[in-house]
Design an enzyme around this catalytic site. Sequence first.
Site, PDB file in Angstrom:
ATOM      1  N   LYS A  19       0.860  -1.193   0.000  1.00  0.00           N
ATOM      2  CA  LYS A  19       0.000   0.000   0.000  1.00  0.00           C
ATOM      3  C   LYS A  19       0.886   1.229   0.000  1.00  0.00           C
ATOM      4  O   LYS A  19       1.686   1.429   0.902  1.00  0.00           O
ATOM      5  CB  LYS A  19      -0.925   0.053   1.205  1.00  0.00           C
ATOM      6  N   SER A  70       4.561   6.561  11.226  1.00  0.00           N
ATOM      7  CA  SER A  70       4.576   7.124  12.574  1.00  0.00           C
ATOM      8  C   SER A  70       4.505   6.031  13.644  1.00  0.00           C
ATOM      9  O   SER A  70       4.014   4.931  13.401  1.00  0.00           O
ATOM     10  CB  SER A  70       3.390   8.062  12.759  1.00  0.00           C
ATOM     11  N   THR A  71       4.995   6.363  14.839  1.00  0.00           N
ATOM     12  CA  THR A  71       4.939   5.422  15.952  1.00  0.00           C
ATOM     13  C   THR A  71       3.500   5.115  16.346  1.00  0.00           C
ATOM     14  O   THR A  71       3.172   3.981  16.692  1.00  0.00           O
ATOM     15  CB  THR A  71       5.744   5.992  17.142  1.00  0.00           C
ATOM     16  N   GLY A 111       2.310   2.629  13.946  1.00  0.00           N
ATOM     17  CA  GLY A 111       3.061   1.403  14.212  1.00  0.00           C
ATOM     18  C   GLY A 111       2.445   0.601  15.345  1.00  0.00           C
ATOM     19  O   GLY A 111       2.321  -0.621  15.278  1.00  0.00           O
ATOM     20  N   GLU A 170       9.407   0.494  11.010  1.00  0.00           N
ATOM     21  CA  GLU A 170      10.396   1.585  11.013  1.00  0.00           C
ATOM     22  C   GLU A 170       9.614   2.850  11.310  1.00  0.00           C
ATOM     23  O   GLU A 170       8.845   3.309  10.460  1.00  0.00           O
ATOM     24  CB  GLU A 170      11.083   1.708   9.644  1.00  0.00           C
ATOM     25  N   CYS A 210      12.545  10.474   9.021  1.00  0.00           N
ATOM     26  CA  CYS A 210      12.329   9.841  10.318  1.00  0.00           C
ATOM     27  C   CYS A 210      13.585   9.965  11.177  1.00  0.00           C
ATOM     28  O   CYS A 210      13.517   9.978  12.395  1.00  0.00           O
ATOM     29  CB  CYS A 210      11.933   8.391  10.143  1.00  0.00           C
ATOM     30  N   GLU A 234       8.044  14.536  17.389  1.00  0.00           N
ATOM     31  CA  GLU A 234       8.566  14.561  16.032  1.00  0.00           C
ATOM     32  C   GLU A 234       7.835  15.654  15.241  1.00  0.00           C
ATOM     33  O   GLU A 234       6.617  15.618  15.116  1.00  0.00           O
ATOM     34  CB  GLU A 234       8.324  13.186  15.396  1.00  0.00           C
TER      35      GLU A 234
END
Lengths: 508, 517
Positions: free
Chosen positions: B209, B263-264, B267, B285, B319, B416
Amino acid sequence: MSSKEKTSSNPAEETIPTPLTNLKIQFTKIFINNEWHNSVSGKKFPVINPATEEKICDVEEGDKEDVDKAVKAAREAFQLGSPWRTMDASERGRLLNKLADLMERDRLLLATMESLNGGKIFAHAYLMDLGLSVNAIRYNASWADKIQGRTIPIDGKFFSYTRHEPIGVCGQILPWNFPLVALVLKMAPALCCGNTVVVKPAEQTPLTALYLASLVKEAGFPPGVVNIVPGYGPTAGAAISSHMDVDKVSFTGSTEVGLLIKQAAGKSNLKRVTLELGGKSPCIVFADADLDNAVEFAHQGVFFHQGQCCIAASRLFVEESIYNEFVRKSIERAKKYTLGNPLKPEVHQGPQIDKEQYTKILDLIESGKKEGAKLECGGDPWGDKGYFIQPTVFSNVTDDMRIAKEEIFGPVQQIMKFKTIDEVIKRANNTHYGLAAGVFTKDLDKALTVSSALQAGTVWVNCYGGPSPQVPFGGFKMSGNGREMGEYGLHEYIEVKTVTVKISEKNS
Amino acid sequence: MLRAAALLGPRLGRRCLSLAASATVPTPNEHPEIFYNKIFINNEWHDAISQKTFPTINPSTGDVICQVAEGDKADVDKAVKAAREAFRHGSPWRKMDASERGKLLNRLADLIERDRAYLATLETLDNGKPYSISYLVDLDMVVKCIRYYAGWADKYHGKTIPMDGDYFSYTRHEPVGVCAQIIPWNFPLLMQAWKLGPALATGNVVVMKVAEQTPLTALYVANLIKEAGFPPGVVNIIPGYGPTAGAALASHMDVDKVAFTGSTEVGSLIQVAAGSSNLKKVTLELGGKSPNIILSDANMDLAVEQAHFALFFNQGQCCCAGSRTYVQEDIYSEFVERSVARAKARVVGNPFDSRTEQGPQVDKEQYKKILGYISSGKDEGAKLLCGGGPAADRGYFIQPTIFGDVQDNMTIAREEIFGPVMQIMKFKTVEEVVERANDSRYGLAAAIFTKDLDKANYLSQVLQAGTVWINCYDVFGAQCPFGGYKMSGNGRELGEYGLQAYTEVKTVTIKVPQKNS
């Protein structure tokens, strides 16, 4: 974990001593910072002998507060500049070897305790569980100063290398079927890579883990490197898997709980997860196989340790032309059992671990009868106390029956019939599990074709269930994530750090 | 993400860049034709089952480039089915020699090189990054990454193992199966290469995707995959949104592995989705708040330029951006002064202009979010030294912005930002800076500028980060593993380590009558 009767090269020649008769339980508390602690709540829980249903002792019941305490100790031991972080890798190896020495010294005591608490046949506990545990510690001990990073030929005027660093505080949650072996398979690689651990043994079988804690201290590991918190899964286990200061969790147990642990990691701090979970492992016997060898391994494959093995060969596929004879011989073999107190030398099969498992297995046996499988022998409880179940064999089992799909974790063998190699591969792979598989044939092509095609982390050819510390073990699909043992097992306990340095000129 | 850029010279000043560009970069066509805007399944182009489309925007202008088919759950199901079929036993892909997989990957690299100028143009149009960077950096690294993994295809060995007892044991490194790959918008082509290279080298099949902001180059590469000769179903590419198509992949019961870059927060959702569905393998990642530590003995010119580059490269949309610049007390004032001068000289504008160093942010959402962070920095008492506002009337341009006197507890020092906003902090001792640098939930990258060997070794060992750069920043090589400690991710990409994420280890143990060493 194993259905093989031996682990070292000549164990049969080892003499098995008589189990201790005056076993005293010395350690029943929570082990943090090399000290023994009561639970913060003051609660305890009873530990039961499954052969008699009698209480062995009470053990401190760890919960979230105790886990917090243990994690804090483990974090402190992992601080930069701590004795553990500044220790030579070779010294970590020496400490692990020392621990193996102490386990060998106390082998009889540990084997007796494992048998008493786990319902495990004493000879198996002594030879297999203790043999494998000691070997696994020594195997990992010698890896400690051989976990090498790499230097890497990166493009450009740079010099690049990797360091294989410990991850940090590792939560390790253990099952009850191989209490000591499972502990060692998690703790030894974690420590050899320089991590610190917070271990939760199963509530059914905490005793050998706590005894081992005392040996960890005696061996000279610094305080906080190993912490052991006995307790229950939904409390202490959940506290570990959702803890914000635990860097990694390793779990061995059911697929259902494995799912919860992966979710907890995702909902908390994205801790690394390795999982060794359930199975419904196929064992495929071709008509050209050595029949007696196949019958014996297939039998051991499912009946070893009362069927309480994640790798149990619980779907036995036998080629049509030898089916009837195979079933007959398997029944004969299953009927040879003597059940009873697992500490007695004449006994081959002990009790199931607890009432919950016992009830679940009997329920699955009922379902097998109802759904039309043919009950060839067993099928009922045995004795008037303890959680004993007769060795049970079902033939004419079809793939859609519950006993062919669900993990039974008991002494119940399912024998199915197949015609062609393509058919049996398809049927064998038609499960969400993928832990192990067995193939019996003398034909080289068949052996290589089937072992390649099966979706399983381990495939045994003409044998079943022999574990060895050198060989990686773990699951495809929903049988787990990651591998334990072997060099591969070390990957689960390191973070790779790439360091890239600017240099003024490159020279090859 | 900078290999080629670093090769441009010690300073990535606009003069060097424009010289390099005029020397080797072909002139872009600012209005390239768009050939592919549908869903790629089984080497064929499909409309979305829902018939829906979404617009992809040129961030330099805010104008719609074109409509793209919007993949959702039903399209994901179709793609997974195609991938599963391509992975079936006895399929052309499963029976193919490993060396042939390597050959196909090399051919794909050739085709990308052939169409390098077009792809670089399309990347700039859809993403906003300067065209010379797209051409020299992104495309260069894409081709190198694919070639690197092409070479691994027949060299990722299993082992034979000296097991105890009368047994012979070996491992096979088998493909995991159907791999979902969800990629971000900051380096669309490069992230596609990082994910496809190791997955295809090891024999997996892929359902990818692509980010809804930047679907165009990935779809063009899909066509090159077909042209290279990969069998149908091996690579399937679905443009679409995260909460729909992305979620369908992460929770799919027939996807064996998911790899995500982003993004975390997302994730975490992906890890939970894997645990709530079929326990698919997960590699992540994720975000970072990477410390860049400048010691007082560092080469000042190098440190200023690299710290600038560490943060402002790719409009700050990395990142691994060096977004916490820790400068030792005695050089702090000079460093700040020179960093501000450098940032003020940064050329912001049309990314197709060869003088441009900084293009627009990728979309309106990011643009607003970054301006919000800048406000929070002012509100919380950081000292705004330059920039701080939009840089143009249209498009999503933001001025290169520097905050001095930043404290560790400020929002801009913890979260971030993913934009051209630099935070400079002061420190006194090495011990202090280690503690502050590691005091973050992130652990993606870090850098150290020093001439002192002991300090370089000490810091590189104690920093909690998957990558540590010494006297450089953003140096990537296909050969070197990249990934995060802590909440910056799970697993590694690139290098030999990157192959582990795409293989299941199978142990085969055979009974032998007698052992012989």
